[in-house]
Motif scaffolding. Sequence first.
Motif, short mmCIF file in Angstrom:
data_model
loop_
_atom_site.label_atom_id
_atom_site.label_comp_id
_atom_site.label_asym_id
_atom_site.label_seq_id
_atom_site.Cartn_x
_atom_site.Cartn_y
_atom_site.Cartn_z
N ALA A 180 0.25 -1.44 -0.36
CA ALA A 180 0.00 -0.08 -0.22
C ALA A 180 0.94 1.25 0.04
CB ALA A 180 -0.40 0.09 1.09
N PRO A 181 0.56 2.37 -0.88
CA PRO A 181 1.39 3.79 -0.49
C PRO A 181 1.78 3.84 0.95
CG PRO A 181 -0.95 3.01 -1.54
CD PRO A 181 -0.90 2.57 -0.92
N SER A 182 2.63 4.83 0.87
CA SER A 182 2.79 5.06 2.88
C SER A 182 1.99 6.06 3.29
CB SER A 182 3.85 6.04 2.49
OG SER A 182 4.09 7.32 1.94
N ASP A 183 1.50 6.69 2.93
CA ASP A 183 0.47 7.81 3.80
C ASP A 183 -0.63 7.05 3.84
OD1 ASP A 183 -0.85 10.02 4.80
OD2 ASP A 183 -0.45 11.89 3.43
N LEU A 184 -1.31 6.22 3.03
CA LEU A 184 -2.85 6.21 2.97
C LEU A 184 -2.19 4.27 3.57
CD1 LEU A 184 -5.12 5.25 1.80
CD2 LEU A 184 -4.82 2.97 0.18
N GLY A 185 -1.59 3.82 3.90
CA GLY A 185 -0.74 2.81 4.61
C GLY A 185 -1.48 2.76 5.84
N ARG A 186 -0.22 3.64 6.78
CA ARG A 186 0.23 4.63 7.27
C ARG A 186 -0.86 5.08 8.49
NH1 ARG A 186 5.01 6.50 5.49
NH2 ARG A 186 7.09 5.02 6.03
N ASN A 187 -1.86 6.32 7.90
CA ASN A 187 -2.66 7.25 8.09
C ASN A 187 -4.47 6.78 8.80
OD1 ASN A 187 -0.30 8.56 9.21
ND2 ASN A 187 -0.61 8.57 7.41
N VAL A 188 -4.44 5.14 6.76
CA VAL A 188 -5.89 5.33 6.75
C VAL A 188 -5.83 4.31 7.20
CG1 VAL A 188 -7.75 5.04 5.68
CG2 VAL A 188 -6.54 6.62 5.57
N LEU A 189 -5.06 2.83 6.73
CA LEU A 189 -5.50 1.45 6.38
C LEU A 189 -4.97 0.73 8.09
CD1 LEU A 189 -4.15 0.89 2.70
CD2 LEU A 189 -6.77 1.34 3.53
N LEU A 190 -4.30 1.93 8.72
CA LEU A 190 -3.47 0.57 9.39
C LEU A 190 -4.16 -0.33 10.70
CD1 LEU A 190 -0.59 -0.32 10.31
CD2 LEU A 190 -0.65 1.12 11.32
N PRO A 191 -4.98 0.73 11.34
CA PRO A 191 -6.11 0.45 12.74
C PRO A 191 -7.05 -0.39 11.70
CG PRO A 191 -6.50 3.12 11.45
CD PRO A 191 -5.15 2.24 11.06
#
Length: 311
Positions: A98-109
């Motif tokens: 996944a893209p870095s920003d999307l993965g860390r801040n949206v998808l991770l939880p």
Amino acid sequence: MIRLDDLSLFVRTAALGSFSNAAREADLLPGQVSAAIQRLERELDVRLFARSTRSLRLTAEGEQYLPYAREVLAMLSEGRERLRGEEDTLQGVLQIAAPSDLGRNVLLPWLSEFREAHPKLSLRLFLSDQLTDVFRDPVDIAIRYGAAENASYVALPLAEDNRRVLVASPDYLQRNGRPRTLDDLARHQCLLYALSGRVYDRWGFPVNGERRQVAVSGSLSCDDADVARRWAIDGYGIAYKSWIDVCGDVRAGRLELLLPEQPGEPVPLNLVCPHRKQFLPAIRRLHDVLKERITAYAGGLPLPVTTTDLS
């Protein structure tokens, strides 16, 4: 008789480009991988790799055989998943890029919750803004922005109407003023993004049925989309980001939308996988969960979509 382990090592060696890398991934010795390839070559009566002291590359026969080897392994994996039980008992390993920003801040939880709901399933998450090859890289699915351009894989939509938006922090706007037109961007600090050595300093916008490119500049650039968003929040300039990436910051007041009457460039979000893997229960279930979550999270895109817009 062809051994499945040998076939798998052939596919991974072709993807990683060396016996050593394939051996490291499989927790084997390089000599064991070399022996496996030699056994496969004897069974097929062809040379699959051209070897030298400095390089390893597929022969023409190896290139021709590789997609068939991938197909066999994919079909066996699909059959194994189907035999493991009903869909409500997801098992095995699911590897996600996944893209870095999307993965860390949206998808991770959401991904963490998905794994908790299916304790027999293991997740491996790879975060990078580099484009993942779902055939060559060791992943099952990739979550990507942008329209699907390769018919050899399947793109399952997650957010078809997503767009880029211009954003800046209240502090930056108080110090530097607010752009009123696209031309005004040339007089502002714009946060630049680089991918594969190329700096994207021309931002695209749909205007009167055509794609207009606006030249921008700034003293800060990065190769990580998460960094660009953080710089924008900290007041260093204007960012041109996916609405999904910044909608939480806009709602919280950390960022403000600029030129709300101007539609941004379409960037649909898709879950991408090799065509056979779309039928795996874990992938179908994850797609349903992510689509529902993203719709609720990023719904209400605040930009107009006009009849002259580009799709």
